[in-house]
Design a protein around this motif. Structure first.
Motif, PDB file in Angstrom:
ATOM      1  N   LEU A 189       0.830  -1.202   0.000  1.00  0.00           N
ATOM      2  CA  LEU A 189       0.000   0.000   0.000  1.00  0.00           C
ATOM      3  C   LEU A 189       0.868   1.257   0.000  1.00  0.00           C
ATOM      4  O   LEU A 189       0.632   2.184  -0.783  1.00  0.00           O
ATOM      5  CB  LEU A 189      -0.925  -0.006   1.214  1.00  0.00           C
ATOM      6  N   ARG A 289      -3.518 -11.972   1.043  1.00  0.00           N
ATOM      7  CA  ARG A 289      -4.573 -11.719   2.026  1.00  0.00           C
ATOM      8  C   ARG A 289      -4.292 -12.434   3.342  1.00  0.00           C
ATOM      9  O   ARG A 289      -3.809 -13.566   3.374  1.00  0.00           O
ATOM     10  CB  ARG A 289      -5.936 -12.118   1.479  1.00  0.00           C
ATOM     11  N   ASP A 294      -6.932  -7.830   6.397  1.00  0.00           N
ATOM     12  CA  ASP A 294      -8.358  -7.754   6.088  1.00  0.00           C
ATOM     13  C   ASP A 294      -9.053  -6.735   6.981  1.00  0.00           C
ATOM     14  O   ASP A 294      -9.919  -5.973   6.525  1.00  0.00           O
ATOM     15  CB  ASP A 294      -9.016  -9.125   6.284  1.00  0.00           C
ATOM     16  N   MET A 297      -7.969  -3.211   5.765  1.00  0.00           N
ATOM     17  CA  MET A 297      -8.523  -2.876   4.454  1.00  0.00           C
ATOM     18  C   MET A 297     -10.038  -2.711   4.491  1.00  0.00           C
ATOM     19  O   MET A 297     -10.601  -1.940   3.716  1.00  0.00           O
ATOM     20  CB  MET A 297      -8.126  -3.942   3.428  1.00  0.00           C
ATOM     21  N   VAL A 300     -10.458   0.804   5.558  1.00  0.00           N
ATOM     22  CA  VAL A 300     -10.106   1.735   4.480  1.00  0.00           C
ATOM     23  C   VAL A 300     -11.211   1.789   3.431  1.00  0.00           C
ATOM     24  O   VAL A 300     -11.598   2.868   2.970  1.00  0.00           O
ATOM     25  CB  VAL A 300      -8.766   1.322   3.837  1.00  0.00           C
ATOM     26  N   THR A 301     -11.730   0.629   3.045  1.00  0.00           N
ATOM     27  CA  THR A 301     -12.768   0.626   2.010  1.00  0.00           C
ATOM     28  C   THR A 301     -14.056   1.261   2.523  1.00  0.00           C
ATOM     29  O   THR A 301     -14.800   1.890   1.756  1.00  0.00           O
ATOM     30  CB  THR A 301     -13.018  -0.814   1.513  1.00  0.00           C
ATOM     31  N   SER A 412      -7.727  -0.830  -1.585  1.00  0.00           N
ATOM     32  CA  SER A 412      -8.524  -1.736  -0.755  1.00  0.00           C
ATOM     33  C   SER A 412      -9.553  -2.495  -1.585  1.00  0.00           C
ATOM     34  O   SER A 412      -9.880  -3.647  -1.280  1.00  0.00           O
ATOM     35  CB  SER A 412      -9.230  -0.955   0.361  1.00  0.00           C
ATOM     36  N   ARG A 413     -10.083  -1.874  -2.649  1.00  0.00           N
ATOM     37  CA  ARG A 413     -11.073  -2.553  -3.485  1.00  0.00           C
ATOM     38  C   ARG A 413     -10.456  -3.732  -4.225  1.00  0.00           C
ATOM     39  O   ARG A 413     -11.087  -4.780  -4.391  1.00  0.00           O
ATOM     40  CB  ARG A 413     -11.686  -1.565  -4.492  1.00  0.00           C
ATOM     41  N   TYR A 415      -7.654  -5.320  -3.174  1.00  0.00           N
ATOM     42  CA  TYR A 415      -7.234  -6.282  -2.145  1.00  0.00           C
ATOM     43  C   TYR A 415      -8.411  -7.136  -1.690  1.00  0.00           C
ATOM     44  O   TYR A 415      -8.278  -8.360  -1.538  1.00  0.00           O
ATOM     45  CB  TYR A 415      -6.638  -5.534  -0.951  1.00  0.00           C
ATOM     46  N   LEU A 416      -9.563  -6.535  -1.477  1.00  0.00           N
ATOM     47  CA  LEU A 416     -10.725  -7.269  -0.983  1.00  0.00           C
ATOM     48  C   LEU A 416     -11.431  -8.063  -2.075  1.00  0.00           C
ATOM     49  O   LEU A 416     -12.399  -8.778  -1.795  1.00  0.00           O
ATOM     50  CB  LEU A 416     -11.714  -6.302  -0.329  1.00  0.00           C
TER      51      LEU A 416
END
Length: 671
Positions: A189, A289, A294, A297, A300-301, A412-413, A415-416
Motif C-alpha cells: 500500500l 490476504r 483484512d 482494508m 479503508v474501504t 482496498s477494493r 485487495y478485498l
C-alpha cells in the motif's frame, strides 16, 4: 517457489547484507535529485523513504544513510551552483535548460522574491528545486553564503525525507510481529501511494513545457484570425492572462483522463490483454490476504462507502449554499451527482462481472469502480475548494493528502476482491476528469465568498464523525461481507473428457496479460501424484527458495545446476509444483516442468496446468541467469511417453488446440 512476500524480503535482506551498495544508491539519488533539470525525473522521495523504512526496521544503520543522503544533496546543489557560476547567462542556451524556458523564468522570479532563502525553500518545492542552485550561481550569489545555506538545508532535507520512512519501518516491524503477510500488504500500500505520486509528478513536469509551448502557438494562431471568437480565445488564453495557464492545464488533464478512460473501455470491449492482466494482478494481490490486513482494508474501504462520501458531499454543497455561492454549489452538485449516475449506467451497459459475487442489481457489475470514482470526485471537489487561496506548495500538500486517501481506498477494493484493477483505474480517471471540469467551472466564477478554511474544518469534522460511526457500526459485517471466496468451477470426468478441457487457458499468462509458453498437458490429479510419477523418471522437485540460493545469480561462474529455475507466474499464481531434469549431452541445460492449479476441479480434484520449458545458462559478464524457451516437441513427446507408461494414468486425449501441444491426462487415486 518464490512469492511476492519472499521477493520483498529478499530485496530488504540483500540491501541489509550490502550496506555499502545501499549507501551508494542513496548518495547517487540524493545528488541526482539536485542536478539541473535531471532532478525533476529522479525518484528521490520513493527511494529515500524506502531507505528510511529499512533504517526503521533495523536493516540499515541510521548514520551512514543520513550522512550519504546529506552529502549527496550538498554535492548535487554544488554542481548545479558552479555550473551557473561558471557559464552565467549562457547556461540558458545549453541543453536541457534551453528546453524549459518557462521553468527558468519562474525559478529566476522565485530567486528574486526569496533571495538566499530560495536555496533552502527550493529543496522542498517541486518544479524549481532542480533549477534553483544553478540560477543562484548564474545570478551571482556569493559562494560562502551559498555553502552555508546549502549545508543547513541539506541536513533539514535529509531529515524530512528519511523520518517518514523510519516511522514507516517501525510500523512495519511491529506489523511483521503480528503477521509477515500483514507487513507485506502495508508495504504494498505504501509503495503504491508513493509510486503513484512520483509518476504523477513526472507526468505533470513533462507535460507543462509541452502545454506552454502549445499555448503560445495556439494564441499566436488565434490572434491572426479576424473573427471575434478567435480574438476572444487569444485574449483568454494569452500567457499574459494569469488564469490562462490554469485553464490550459485543467483542460489538458480533463482531456487526458477521458482519453484514458475510453482506452480502458475499448480494451475491455475488445477483450484485449487487459482482461488477462486484471486476473493476474488480482490473483497476485489475493495471495497476500491475511486476517490483520483484512481488518485494516475493511476500514479503508468503508471510508469510501456511499453513506460516508454522500454525507461529505451534502456538507460541501450545504456550506456553499450557506455562503451564497450558488453557482459553485451547482457545479459541485453536478460533478458529484453526474458521477454517481454515470457509474451504474456504465456498469449496466458493460455488465462486467466482479471478481467475487457480492452485490445485486447494477452493483453486481464492476466497471467502473464506484468507490474509486466517487472518492476521486468528492475529495477532488473538496481539495479544489479548500486550496483556492493557497500557494503552489499548499495546493500540492492538499492534493497529495486527498490523493493518498483515494489511492488507499482504490487499493482496498482490489485487495478485498471487490474490483478488478482496471475498474479502479477507470473510476479514478473519470473522477479526475470530473474534478478538472469542476475546477474549470470555478475559473469563470466569483469565489470570494467560499471561506475555504471554514469549509475545511466543517467538512473534515463531518467526514471523520460519519466515517467513525460507520466503521464502528459496520466493521464486523464488512469483514464477513468481504471474506475470502475461492471460486472453483466443478467439472465431471465425462464433461472434462468430452470438451470441458478446452475451457481453460492454453498458455501461461504473465502479469502484463501477455501469453507465454503453452501448457503441454492437463493433470486431473494431485501435485503429489504428479511428483511421484515424474520422480520415477529422473525429475527432481525444486526446493523452496532461500535467498542465499538467489544470490548465486550474482556469480557468473555458477553452472546451471547451481541456479534455481526462474520464478514464473501464471495469472498471478505461483506454480504448485516445479521439477527439473538434466538435458542429455548438455551440462548447461535442463528441462523445467511447472504445474499451476486452474480454477477448475475434476471430480473434486484440482486441475493442474503443466508447462515444459528448457532453461540454459545465459552468458553474461557479471551475473549468471537461467534463460528459458519452449521445450522441443521431442522433449514434450518424451515426457508424454513416460507418463503414458505409468499404470496410474487412466485417460489420455490427443493434442487438439491452437497448434499447441495440449494432451490431456487424468490420474487415478494413488494406491
Amino acid at each position: 517457489m518464490i512469492s511476492p512476500l519472499d521477493l520483498a524480503q529478499w530485496a530488504i535482506d540483500f540491501l541489509a547484507q550490502n550496506p555499502t551498495l545501499s549507501i551508494a544508491i542513496v548518495f547517487l539519488i540524493s545528488m541526482g535529485e539536485a542536478l539541473l533539470i535531471i532532478g525533476l525525473f529522479v525518484p528521490s522521495t520513493v527511494v529515500l523513504v524506502g531507505a528510511g523504512t529499512l533504517v526503521g526496521s533495523g536493516k540499515l544503520d541510521f548514520w551512514p544513510i543520513f550522512v550519504a543522503t546529506t552529502i549527496g544533496a550538498i554535492v548535487g546543489d554544488a554542481v548545479s551552483y558552479w555550473a551557473g557560476r561558471i557559464y552565467g547567462q549562457t547556461l540558458k542556451q545549453f541543453w536541457p535548460l534551453n528546453r524549459y524556458p518557462g521553468l527558468v523564468v519562474r525559478t529566476e522570479n522565485f530567486f528574486t522574491d526569496h533571495g538566499g532563502k530560495s536555496i533552502a525553500i527550493g529543496r522542498f518545492v517541486p518544479g524549481v528545486k532542480a533549477v534553483i542552485p544553478g540560477i543562484a550561481g548564474m545570478m551571482g550569489m556569493s559562494h560562502p553564503r551559498f555553502v552555508t545555506i546549502n549545508v543547513i538545508s541539506a541536513v533539514a532535507w535529509a531529515i524530512g525525507h528519511l523520518t517518514p520512512g523510519i516511522l514507516m519501518g517501525k510500523g512495519l516491524a511491529l506489523a511483521s510481529e503480528v503477521s509477515g503477510r500483514f507487513a507485506a500488504v502495508l508495504l504494498a500500500l505504501f509503495v503504491t501511494v508513493f509510486v503513484a505520486a512520483w509518476l504523477m509528478r513526472i507526468v505533470v513536469m513533462s507535460a507543462i513545457p509541452v502545454l506552454l509551448s502549445a499555448q503560445t502557438r495556439f494564441v499566436a494562431y488565434a490572434a491572426r484570425r479576424p473573427h471575434p471568437a478567435w480574438q476572444w480565445l487569444a485574449e483568454t488564453l494569452s500567457p499574459d492572462n494569469p488564469r490562462a495557464i490554469r485553464v490550459v492545464l485543467l483542460s489538458a488533464v480533463s482531456a487526458a483522463a477521458i482519453i484514458g478512460f475510453l482506452s480502458l473501455f475499448e480494451d475491455l470491449i475488445a477483450r484485449d490483454t487487459l482482461l488477462n492482466a486484471d486476473v493476474s494482478i488480482g490473483n497476485l494481490v489475493q495471495s497476500l490476504r491475511n486476517t490483520p490486513a483484512d481488518r485494516v482494508m475493511a476500514v479503508v474501504t468503508m471510508l469510501g462507502d456511499g453513506v460516508v462520501l454522500g454525507a461529505l458531499a451534502v456538507v460541501i454543497v450545504a456550506w456553499l449554499v450557506w455562503r451564497r455561492a450558488w453557482a459553485i454549489a451547482g457545479a459541485a452538485s453536478i460533478a458529484i451527482l453526474s458521477s454517481a449516475l454515470f457509474v451504474p449506467f456504465m456498469k449496466t451497459v458493460l455488465q462486467r462481472p466482479r471478481p467475487i459475487d457480492i452485490y445485486s442489481g447494477a452493483d453486481a457489475y464492476s466497471f467502473p469502480s464506484g468507490h474509486a470514482t466517487l472518492a476521486t470526485v468528492t475529495f477532488g471537489v473538496l481539495a479544489v475548494l479548500v486550496s483556492l487561496r493557497m500557494g503552489r506548495w499548499g495546493k500540492a500538500l492538499v492534493f497529495a493528502g486527498f490523493g493518498a486517501l483515494v489511492v488507499a481506498i482504490a487499493f482496498s477494493r482490489i485487495y478485498l476482491g471487490a474490483h478488478w484493477p482496471s475498474d479502479v483505474a477507470a473510476g479514478f480517471l473519470f473522477g479526475v476528469a470530473m474534478t478538472a471540469a469542476f475546477a474549470l467551472a470555478l475559473e469563470a466564477t466569483r469565489i470570494t465568498t467560499i471561506a475555504p478554511r471554514g469549509l475545511a474544518v466543517v467538512a473534515g469534522l463531518a467526514y471523520c464523525g460519519v466515517a467513525a460511526a460507520h466503521v464502528v457500526a459496520g466493521h464486523a459485517a464488512a469483514l464477513e461481507f468481504y471474506a475470502t471466496r475461492t471460486v472453483v468451477r466443478e467439472m465431471t470426468p465425462a464433461d472434462w473428457h468430452s470438451g470441458g478441457w478446452t475451457h481453460v487457458p492454453a498458455r501461461r499468462i504473465e502479469l502484463t496479460g501477455e501469453t507465454e509458453e503453452p501448457f503441454v498437458l492437463q493433470w486431473a490429479g494431485s501435485a503429489e501424484d504428479l511428483r511421484r510419477v515424474l520422480g520415477a523418471h529422473g525429475f527432481k522437485q525444486v526446493p523452496s527458495w532461500s535467498w542465499t540460493d538467489v544470490l548465486t545469480y550474482a556469480d557468473a561462474r555458477n553452472d546451471i545446476d547451481v541456479l534455481l529455475p526462474r520464478p514464473s507466474l501464471h495469472a498471478g499464481k505461483l506454480a504448485r509444483l516445479s521439477m527439473t531434469r538434466p538435458v542429455a549431452g548438455d551440462d548447461q541445460a535442463r528441462l523445467v516442468l511447472r504445474a499451476w492449479e486452474a480454477d477448475v476441479s475434476v471430480a473434486g480434484t484440482p486441475l493442474l496446468l503443466v508447462s515444459l520449458t528448457e532453461e540454459r545458462k545465459k552468458e553474461l559478464p557479471i551475473v549468471a541467469l537461467p534463460d528459458d524457451e519452449q521445450a522441443s516437441a521431442a522433449d514434450v513427446a518424451t515426457v508424454m511417453d513416460l507418463l503414458r507408461s505409468s499404470p496410474d494414468v487412466t485417460t489420455v486425449l490427443p493434442p487438439a488446440r491452437e497448434g499447441a501441444m495440449v494432451p490431456l491426462l487424468a490420474i487415478a487415486e494413488a494406491p
